[in-house]
Design an enzyme around this catalytic site. Structure first.
Site, mmCIF file in Angstrom:
data_model
loop_
_atom_site.group_PDB
_atom_site.id
_atom_site.type_symbol
_atom_site.label_atom_id
_atom_site.label_comp_id
_atom_site.label_asym_id
_atom_site.label_seq_id
_atom_site.Cartn_x
_atom_site.Cartn_y
_atom_site.Cartn_z
ATOM 1 N N CYS A 103 52.259 -28.350 -47.161
ATOM 2 C CA CYS A 103 51.795 -29.471 -48.255
ATOM 3 C C CYS A 103 50.438 -29.495 -48.308
ATOM 4 O O CYS A 103 49.735 -29.456 -49.451
ATOM 5 C CB CYS A 103 52.400 -30.621 -48.115
ATOM 6 S SG CYS A 103 52.349 -31.281 -46.471
HETATM 7 N N1 NAP Z 1 57.677 -33.495 -45.652
HETATM 8 C C1 NAP Z 1 56.926 -32.896 -46.390
HETATM 9 O O1 NAP Z 1 55.967 -33.524 -47.228
HETATM 10 C C2 NAP Z 1 57.031 -31.364 -46.340
HETATM 11 C C3 NAP Z 1 55.893 -30.711 -47.127
HETATM 12 C C4 NAP Z 1 55.906 -29.238 -46.942
HETATM 13 C C5 NAP Z 1 56.745 -28.656 -46.125
HETATM 14 N N2 NAP Z 1 57.551 -29.360 -45.343
HETATM 15 C C6 NAP Z 1 58.167 -28.684 -44.014
HETATM 16 O O2 NAP Z 1 59.450 -28.468 -44.376
HETATM 17 C C7 NAP Z 1 60.448 -28.751 -43.481
HETATM 18 C C8 NAP Z 1 61.430 -29.934 -43.385
HETATM 19 O O3 NAP Z 1 60.372 -30.908 -43.474
HETATM 20 P P1 NAP Z 1 61.231 -32.633 -43.905
HETATM 21 O O4 NAP Z 1 60.151 -33.443 -44.191
HETATM 22 O O5 NAP Z 1 62.217 -32.400 -44.979
HETATM 23 O O6 NAP Z 1 61.580 -32.985 -42.440
HETATM 24 P P2 NAP Z 1 62.943 -33.993 -42.374
HETATM 25 O O7 NAP Z 1 62.745 -35.073 -43.213
HETATM 26 O O8 NAP Z 1 62.673 -33.988 -40.723
HETATM 27 O O9 NAP Z 1 64.336 -33.205 -42.200
HETATM 28 C C9 NAP Z 1 64.585 -32.044 -41.504
HETATM 29 C C10 NAP Z 1 66.274 -32.125 -41.494
HETATM 30 O O10 NAP Z 1 66.773 -30.952 -40.787
HETATM 31 C C11 NAP Z 1 67.868 -31.174 -39.860
HETATM 32 N N3 NAP Z 1 67.602 -30.778 -38.516
HETATM 33 C C12 NAP Z 1 66.876 -31.077 -37.492
HETATM 34 N N4 NAP Z 1 66.901 -30.368 -36.442
HETATM 35 C C13 NAP Z 1 67.895 -29.364 -36.878
HETATM 36 C C14 NAP Z 1 68.276 -27.982 -36.287
HETATM 37 N N5 NAP Z 1 67.821 -27.806 -34.946
HETATM 38 N N6 NAP Z 1 68.914 -27.257 -36.852
HETATM 39 C C15 NAP Z 1 69.351 -27.461 -38.246
HETATM 40 N N7 NAP Z 1 69.119 -28.569 -38.741
HETATM 41 C C16 NAP Z 1 68.198 -29.546 -38.068
HETATM 42 C C17 NAP Z 1 68.210 -32.834 -39.982
HETATM 43 O O11 NAP Z 1 68.960 -32.842 -41.005
HETATM 44 P P3 NAP Z 1 70.520 -33.034 -40.646
HETATM 45 O O12 NAP Z 1 70.511 -34.114 -39.470
HETATM 46 O O13 NAP Z 1 71.154 -33.297 -41.951
HETATM 47 O O14 NAP Z 1 70.908 -31.840 -40.161
HETATM 48 C C18 NAP Z 1 66.588 -33.193 -40.561
HETATM 49 O O15 NAP Z 1 66.800 -34.480 -41.310
HETATM 50 C C19 NAP Z 1 59.385 -29.020 -42.245
HETATM 51 O O16 NAP Z 1 59.113 -27.397 -41.779
HETATM 52 C C20 NAP Z 1 58.066 -29.259 -42.744
HETATM 53 O O17 NAP Z 1 56.827 -29.086 -42.127
HETATM 54 C C21 NAP Z 1 57.385 -30.795 -45.169
#
Ligand code: NAP
Length: 324
Positions: free
Chosen positions: A135
């Site tokens: 991001c």
């Molecule tokens: N947030 C942002 O603004 C943003 C922007 C660009 C990129 N990113 C990247 O995108 C990715 C996701 O970000 P996010 O903000 O959506 O994160 P998040 O809100 O923490 O969501 C990640 C989800 O992954 C699942 N999870 C956790 N551990 C896991 C595992 N070992 N195996 C499979 N599923 C698992 C969980 O969902 P369940 O409990 O439903 O399985 C968790 O809610 C990250 O790498 C982050 O750096 C984020």
């Protein structure tokens, strides 16, 4: 219609993908995988979707979907792909930083292409596997790439950026607790943020003699959006700089150069990145703003999907901003 799967669907970027894909005219959501919510309604995690979908999260993965989005924390995409062998026909778009750097781009024989359409569109169209940019990395690169392309990126470049709390994901942390975050501002990872690597690689590909990038990320008292102010030495006039940027983004669907100063809310809830330039003595101030969950994540992921499948690049991505 293509069939899409989402892994990590109860998180923030997974939720944004569901919202976009539910209305995409050429894609249907085949499954939304969750480790913690299998069997529960998607609206249990994303209550704004009540009435829009009756779908439930699943613990089963369809390894033959047309495209799968990995919305997992860093390191977990690698692990997930090792444990789930998707068919050779399944395109993969990964939102973590597992495959973004050149040294990580080939994994288990799959070659990941860096998914920034403003610079990589032709490669993305032919790609099967995409490493979606970070991001901060998206907002900072879009602010600096035109200068690098012209060989005019100064040394050093100072970059100050502030992000909303959704940037850190859905899990509660001390720095996302309401009592701490509200009415508060703080910096973190000064000059060492993990997105510096991908930013430096992209800039260096355009200008070999790039110098120091002093990147200072800040946490803001709001939920969505990234606002970047970067400045560096620049010899030309403000008018020349504007022409350089407008020429560079002439074909960009979602990145636009504004003649007026910009503010964050004009891009929140959209897939847009807006840029503004201001010259003071020998210094060029570049401002960029985007929504971290859309142009900084899930919106850009769908933009990449559209390019990979030969759909119109903007399909499903004309969203309504929350400007006031
Ligand atoms: N947030 C942002 O603004 C943003 C922007 C660009 C990129 N990113 C990247 O995108 C990715 C996701 O970000 P996010 O903000 O959506 O994160 P998040 O809100 O923490 O969501 C990640 C989800 O992954 C699942 N999870 C956790 N551990 C896991 C595992 N070992 N195996 C499979 N599923 C698992 C969980 O969902 P369940 O409990 O439903 O399985 C968790 O809610 C990250 O790498 C982050 O750096 C984020």
């Amino acid at each position: 219609m293509i069939k899409a799967g989402i892994i990590g669907g109860s998180g923030y970027t997974g939720g944004e993908l569901i919202r976009i894909l539910l209305h995409h005219p050429h894609a249907t959501i085949d499954f939304v995988f969750s480790t913690t919510r299998a069997g529960k309604k998607i609206s249990s995690a994303h209550p704004d979707l009540i009435g829009e979908t009756e779908m439930e999260f699943t613990g089963e993965v369809n390894l033959h979907v047309d495209v799968v989005f990995l919305c997992l924390g860093h390191g977990n995409s690698t692990k997930f792909l090792n444990e789930n062998n998707f068919s050779a026909n399944t395109k993969i778009i990964d939102l973590s930083n597992d495959f973004r750097l050149a040294k990580d781009a080939v994994f288990n024989g799959r070659e990941f292409v860096y998914g920034l359409p403003e610079t990589n569109k032709e490669k993305i169209k032919k790609a099967k596997y995409i490493a979606n940019p970070g991001c901060f990395a998206t907002a900072v690169q879009l602010a600096l790439l035109p200068l690098a392309k012209a060989g005019k990126l100064g040394n050093p470049v100072h970059i100050n950026a502030i992000t909303g709390s959704t940037g850190a994901g859905v899990s509660l942390a001390a720095t996302s607790h309401f009592s701490w975050r509200t009415n508060n501002v703080s910096w973190y990872k000064p000059f060492t943020h993990q997105h510096l690597g991908e930013i430096e690689e992209s800039l260096h590909a355009l200008q070999s003699n790039t110098g120091e990038l002093y990147f200072l990320p800040n946490r803001g008292n709001f939920t969505r959006g990234i606002f970047v102010t970067a400045y560096t030495h620049y010899n030309g006039s403000e008018a020349e700089a504007n022409k350089l940027y407008k020429d560079f983004y002439a074909d960009a669907v979602f990145t636009h150069v504004s003649d007026d100063p910009i503010s964050l809310k004009q891009v929140v809830n959209t897939n847009q990145c807006h840029i503004h330039l201001h010259k003071h003595n020998n210094t060029l101030l570049i401002t960029s703003a985007e929504d971290n969950l859309l142009k900084g994540a899930s919106g850009q992921a769908v933009q990449n999907m559209n390019l990979m499948f030969g759909f119109e690049e903007s399909t499903g991505l004309y969203l309504k901003s929350g400007v006031f």
